[in-house]
Design an enzyme around this catalytic site. Structure first.
Site, PDB file in Angstrom:
ATOM      1  N   ARG A 142     -13.314  32.835 -18.539  1.00  0.00           N
ATOM      2  CA  ARG A 142     -12.149  31.657 -19.234  1.00  0.00           C
ATOM      3  C   ARG A 142     -12.092  30.659 -18.504  1.00  0.00           C
ATOM      4  O   ARG A 142     -11.839  30.695 -17.330  1.00  0.00           O
ATOM      5  CB  ARG A 142     -10.907  32.346 -19.827  1.00  0.00           C
ATOM      6  CG  ARG A 142     -10.069  31.195 -20.208  1.00  0.00           C
ATOM      7  CD  ARG A 142      -8.754  31.838 -20.801  1.00  0.00           C
ATOM      8  NE  ARG A 142      -7.609  30.754 -21.434  1.00  0.00           N
ATOM      9  CZ  ARG A 142      -6.486  30.612 -20.947  1.00  0.00           C
ATOM     10  NH1 ARG A 142      -6.244  31.010 -19.577  1.00  0.00           N
ATOM     11  NH2 ARG A 142      -5.912  29.653 -21.179  1.00  0.00           N
TER      12      ARG A 142
ATOM     13  N   HIS B 228      -5.578  22.243 -20.812  1.00  0.00           N
ATOM     14  CA  HIS B 228      -4.826  23.099 -19.894  1.00  0.00           C
ATOM     15  C   HIS B 228      -4.254  22.351 -19.156  1.00  0.00           C
ATOM     16  O   HIS B 228      -4.121  22.044 -17.766  1.00  0.00           O
ATOM     17  CB  HIS B 228      -5.878  24.146 -19.047  1.00  0.00           C
ATOM     18  CG  HIS B 228      -5.122  25.079 -18.565  1.00  0.00           C
ATOM     19  ND1 HIS B 228      -5.510  26.408 -18.465  1.00  0.00           N
ATOM     20  CD2 HIS B 228      -3.862  25.438 -17.562  1.00  0.00           C
ATOM     21  CE1 HIS B 228      -4.537  27.462 -18.190  1.00  0.00           C
ATOM     22  NE2 HIS B 228      -3.793  26.686 -17.434  1.00  0.00           N
TER      23      HIS B 228
ATOM     24  N   HIS C 212       0.444  11.734  -6.808  1.00  0.00           N
ATOM     25  CA  HIS C 212       0.021  10.663  -6.228  1.00  0.00           C
ATOM     26  C   HIS C 212       1.414   9.827  -5.825  1.00  0.00           C
ATOM     27  O   HIS C 212       1.427   9.201  -4.512  1.00  0.00           O
ATOM     28  CB  HIS C 212      -1.097   9.843  -6.399  1.00  0.00           C
ATOM     29  CG  HIS C 212      -2.393  10.707  -6.265  1.00  0.00           C
ATOM     30  ND1 HIS C 212      -3.571  10.168  -7.245  1.00  0.00           N
ATOM     31  CD2 HIS C 212      -2.737  11.633  -5.741  1.00  0.00           C
ATOM     32  CE1 HIS C 212      -4.437  10.951  -6.725  1.00  0.00           C
ATOM     33  NE2 HIS C 212      -4.067  11.908  -6.033  1.00  0.00           N
TER      34      HIS C 212
ATOM     35  N   TYR D 141       3.278  37.614 -18.161  1.00  0.00           N
ATOM     36  CA  TYR D 141       3.375  37.561 -16.651  1.00  0.00           C
ATOM     37  C   TYR D 141       4.443  38.656 -16.144  1.00  0.00           C
ATOM     38  O   TYR D 141       4.504  39.252 -15.475  1.00  0.00           O
ATOM     39  CB  TYR D 141       3.585  36.454 -16.046  1.00  0.00           C
ATOM     40  CG  TYR D 141       2.195  35.601 -15.848  1.00  0.00           C
ATOM     41  CD1 TYR D 141       1.204  35.939 -14.691  1.00  0.00           C
ATOM     42  CD2 TYR D 141       1.701  34.639 -16.849  1.00  0.00           C
ATOM     43  CE1 TYR D 141      -0.055  35.152 -14.570  1.00  0.00           C
ATOM     44  CE2 TYR D 141       0.241  34.049 -16.596  1.00  0.00           C
ATOM     45  CZ  TYR D 141      -0.247  34.227 -15.640  1.00  0.00           C
ATOM     46  OH  TYR D 141      -1.707  33.703 -15.593  1.00  0.00           O
TER      47      TYR D 141
ATOM     48  N   GLU E  85      -0.906  27.453 -23.513  1.00  0.00           N
ATOM     49  CA  GLU E  85       0.670  27.633 -23.364  1.00  0.00           C
ATOM     50  C   GLU E  85       1.504  26.570 -23.758  1.00  0.00           C
ATOM     51  O   GLU E  85       2.205  25.643 -22.964  1.00  0.00           O
ATOM     52  CB  GLU E  85       0.904  28.009 -21.738  1.00  0.00           C
ATOM     53  CG  GLU E  85       0.516  29.482 -21.285  1.00  0.00           C
ATOM     54  CD  GLU E  85       1.191  29.609 -19.932  1.00  0.00           C
ATOM     55  OE1 GLU E  85       1.827  29.040 -19.456  1.00  0.00           O
ATOM     56  OE2 GLU E  85       0.888  30.769 -19.761  1.00  0.00           O
TER      57      GLU E  85
ATOM     58  N   ASP F  83      -6.439  17.019  -5.258  1.00  0.00           N
ATOM     59  CA  ASP F  83      -7.564  16.078  -5.139  1.00  0.00           C
ATOM     60  C   ASP F  83      -8.765  16.761  -4.817  1.00  0.00           C
ATOM     61  O   ASP F  83      -9.841  16.500  -5.333  1.00  0.00           O
ATOM     62  CB  ASP F  83      -7.298  15.210  -3.893  1.00  0.00           C
ATOM     63  CG  ASP F  83      -6.251  13.976  -4.467  1.00  0.00           C
ATOM     64  OD1 ASP F  83      -5.746  13.891  -5.531  1.00  0.00           O
ATOM     65  OD2 ASP F  83      -5.869  12.957  -3.360  1.00  0.00           O
TER      66      ASP F  83
ATOM     67  N   GLU G 208      -4.554  35.455 -20.036  1.00  0.00           N
ATOM     68  CA  GLU G 208      -4.154  35.302 -18.833  1.00  0.00           C
ATOM     69  C   GLU G 208      -3.013  36.686 -18.447  1.00  0.00           C
ATOM     70  O   GLU G 208      -2.247  36.918 -19.164  1.00  0.00           O
ATOM     71  CB  GLU G 208      -3.281  34.367 -18.455  1.00  0.00           C
ATOM     72  CG  GLU G 208      -4.163  33.008 -18.127  1.00  0.00           C
ATOM     73  CD  GLU G 208      -3.362  31.603 -17.749  1.00  0.00           C
ATOM     74  OE1 GLU G 208      -2.326  31.965 -17.252  1.00  0.00           O
ATOM     75  OE2 GLU G 208      -3.847  30.609 -18.060  1.00  0.00           O
TER      76      GLU G 208
ATOM     77  N   ASN H 294      -1.018  34.764 -23.062  1.00  0.00           N
ATOM     78  CA  ASN H 294      -0.660  34.909 -21.474  1.00  0.00           C
ATOM     79  C   ASN H 294       0.640  35.579 -21.224  1.00  0.00           C
ATOM     80  O   ASN H 294       1.759  35.099 -21.970  1.00  0.00           O
ATOM     81  CB  ASN H 294      -0.555  33.412 -20.891  1.00  0.00           C
ATOM     82  CG  ASN H 294      -1.723  32.724 -20.936  1.00  0.00           C
ATOM     83  OD1 ASN H 294      -2.811  33.282 -21.370  1.00  0.00           O
ATOM     84  ND2 ASN H 294      -1.724  31.534 -20.652  1.00  0.00           N
TER      85      ASN H 294
HETATM   86  C1  NOJ Z   1       0.154  30.366 -16.834  1.00  0.00           C
HETATM   87  C2  NOJ Z   1      -0.815  28.901 -16.621  1.00  0.00           C
HETATM   88  O1  NOJ Z   1      -1.811  28.875 -17.780  1.00  0.00           O
HETATM   89  C3  NOJ Z   1      -1.754  28.996 -15.447  1.00  0.00           C
HETATM   90  O2  NOJ Z   1      -2.094  27.552 -15.306  1.00  0.00           O
HETATM   91  C4  NOJ Z   1      -0.727  29.266 -14.255  1.00  0.00           C
HETATM   92  O3  NOJ Z   1      -1.341  29.171 -13.034  1.00  0.00           O
HETATM   93  C5  NOJ Z   1      -0.427  30.582 -14.467  1.00  0.00           C
HETATM   94  N1  NOJ Z   1       0.668  30.697 -15.563  1.00  0.00           N
HETATM   95  C6  NOJ Z   1       0.491  30.955 -13.267  1.00  0.00           C
HETATM   96  O4  NOJ Z   1       1.901  30.562 -13.123  1.00  0.00           O
END
Ligand code: NOJ
Length: 518
Positions: free
Chosen positions: A107, A152, A69, A342, A197, A82, A411, A340
């Site tokens: 989750r 989170h 904000h 990616y 994370e 928001d 994730e 998690n």
């Molecule tokens: C890990 C995070 O926990 C999540 O909040 C995020 O959206 C994803 N990575 C993707 O970047």
């Protein structure tokens, strides 16, 4: 979209035969393994990214509310949380989407300031408590097991003003918050994770400014954050273990994150060493105190930060020490390994890079990260697709921490910039899940669950609504925030239904079947 059930049926038969009769080395390359009957297949979200309702029902501000904000330019599209996907009002519809996917696990996270508007337990929001209780009860009624994350990233602003995770007192406040959550919801929630994370949170939020609180306390605040997040996790694990587990009979763990670290040049021993050092400094620093045989920070982390701090003229190490009692408290403080994952980066040693600050975790690590230009990059800049990295990471965990601890992938998912025909996401899920199955069946990695990130497009932190990870598209220009399933949702539903991957279920136009399966 074309569905090829013949191939699916043929592969299904093959996999049943092989699981029953073949030794692991005989397993053919294309075996389509099935997910074991008790394997958890689910989908994941996080409160701040979907809920909106930022000041409704007496909710207090989180540091993300307050910061963006004040600094609207902070997010790529000058957006904020928001309204987000308006899950605060549309949670029933979201549960229907979860049902449509056919998953039995979900989750989600509790917003700390929605439950405790000031962050402290002297003021519990009735509306906040009702909001979550209704969701948990409805999920239970539908036989969907919920896995609830306590933190989170949406720290209550009044606690952030006191230093957030850099203030040792936060351990008490986190315990107080957890106690309220266990008291209110422990009868309907059976799987908890304390923190999501901590590495991304501390590195990007305390060490750098890529995430709120954007402290840029590199090399100092980022390690305080690490240290007190770990201690807060252990405190809450033991609270649950001692006072709630006996009657509530649930499980509690933590979610850590890791990129896979691939040597830049596989013929160079120093690149292998750099990759290993990166993993220890960024991942082992969190995992070792909890999951290793000995506990405490990994020796290489301890030595490097101590020595470099000394050379820099600090009277003490920038990384605090645990007491023996704390080492003990942390050791084994998780019923599962929440992971998690990616993407993958290439690693090579470096003593200095222009983007590094001194002191910092980057500088202490001494590893340069680059990307392989041949790997697909369907969305955000940090995100390249290298499915074998997932299998390698699972094997690294097994090598370092054994295979007794069950791993739950809390994730995994793919990034793009939007669209319902998300072939790249379909391909990402198929390939990453396939590598996970190889890790399980061929390498003996003890993976027991998988949660796709994420149910629907959401507020992707600094990227605002630009980067998308959803299985469901959300129209953020529509006040109704209409949700529509993408191809990846249809594909995931089929995986959940058949409990195996059918690479041909959704075929990208003009591309050969099985374009590649790595
Ligand atoms: C890990 C995070 O926990 C999540 O909040 C995020 O959206 C994803 N990575 C993707 O970047």
């Amino acid at each position: 979209m074309e569905c090829s059930s013949w191939v699916g049926i043929a592969l299904a038969g093959l996999s049943v035969l092989c699981v029953a009769q073949c030794s692991l080395s005989d397993v053919p390359e294309l075996t389509n393994y099935t997910f074991p009957d008790d394997f958890m297949l689910g989908v994941s979200t996080a409160a701040f990214q979907i809920e909106g309702g930022w000041n409704e029902g007496g909710k207090g501000e989180s540091m993300w509310d307050t910061y963006i904000h004040k600094h609207p330019e902070y997010t790529l599209d000058r957006s904020n949380g928001d309204v987000a996907a308006d899950s605060y009002h549309k949670w029933r519809e979201d549960i229907r989407m979860i049902q449509d996917l056919g998953v039995s696990y979900y989750r989600m996270s509790i917003s700390w300031p929605r439950l405790l508007p000031n962050g402290t337990d002297n003021n519990i929001s009735k509306d906040g408590a009702n909001y979550y209780r209704r969701i948990f009860k409805e999920l239970k009624r539908l036989n969907i097991t919920v896995l609830v994350t306590l933190f989170h990233w949406d720290m209550p602003t009044p606690l952030m003003d006191l230093g957030g995770w850099a203030n040792p007192k936060i351990v008490d406040y986190f315990e107080d918050y957890a106690r309220v959550a266990f008291d209110l919801f422990g009868d309907v929630v059976n799987i908890w994770t304390t923190l999501n994370e901590p590495h991304q949170h501390c590195y990007n939020g305390y060490g750098n400014n890529y995430f709120v609180p954007a402290l840029q306390s590199h090399g100092v605040g980022e390690y305080l954050c690490t240290h007190y997040m770990l201690l807060a996790h252990a405190r809450v694990y033991h609270l649950y273990d001692r006072e709630y587990r006996p009657k509530q009979k649930g499980k509690i763990g933590i979610t850590l994150d890791a990129f896979w670290a691939e040597p830049h040049d596989s013929s160079k021993p120093e690149d292998h060493e750099a990759a290993e050092r990166y993993l220890q400094m960024h991942f082992g620093i969190y995992a070792h105190p909890i999951y290793s045989k000995t506990g405490d920070y990994p020796a290489i982390v301890r030595e490097r930060v101590d020595n470099i701090s000394l050379h820099q003229g600090f009277a003490r190490s920038r990384l605090p020490y645990f007491t023996l009692e704390e080492i003990d408290q942390l050791h084994g403080s998780s019923d599962f390994f929440g992971l998690n994952h990616y993407t993958t980066f290439l690693m090579a040693p470096s003593s200095f890079e222009e983007t590094w600050r001194v002191p910092s975790l980057d500088h202490d690590t001494g590893v340069r990260l680059t990307q392989n230009p041949n790997w697909p990059k369907p969305g955000a800049d940090w995100f390249t697709v290298y499915p074998p990295g997932f299998r390698k990471l699972l094997n690294w965990i097994k090598r370092n921490y054994g295979s007794d601890i069950p791993v739950i992938i809390t994730e995994n998912g793919s990034c793009d910039f939007g669209g319902l025909k998300d072939y790249e996401r379909v391909s990402y899920y198929n390939k990453y899940l396939y590598q996970m199955l190889l890790a399980m069946y061929q390498d003996g990695c003890n993976v027991q669950g998988y949660f796709a990130w994420t149910l629907m497009d959401d507020f992707e932190w600094t990227d605002g609504y630009v980067s998308k990870f959803g299985l469901y598209h959300v129209d953020f220009n529509d006040p109704n925030r209409t949700r529509t399933p993408k191809l990846s949702a249809i594909n995931y539903r089929e995986i959940v239904r058949t409990r195996q991957i059918n690479f041909d279920f959704i075929k990208p136009p003009g591309r050969p079947l099985h374009d590649n399966r790595i």
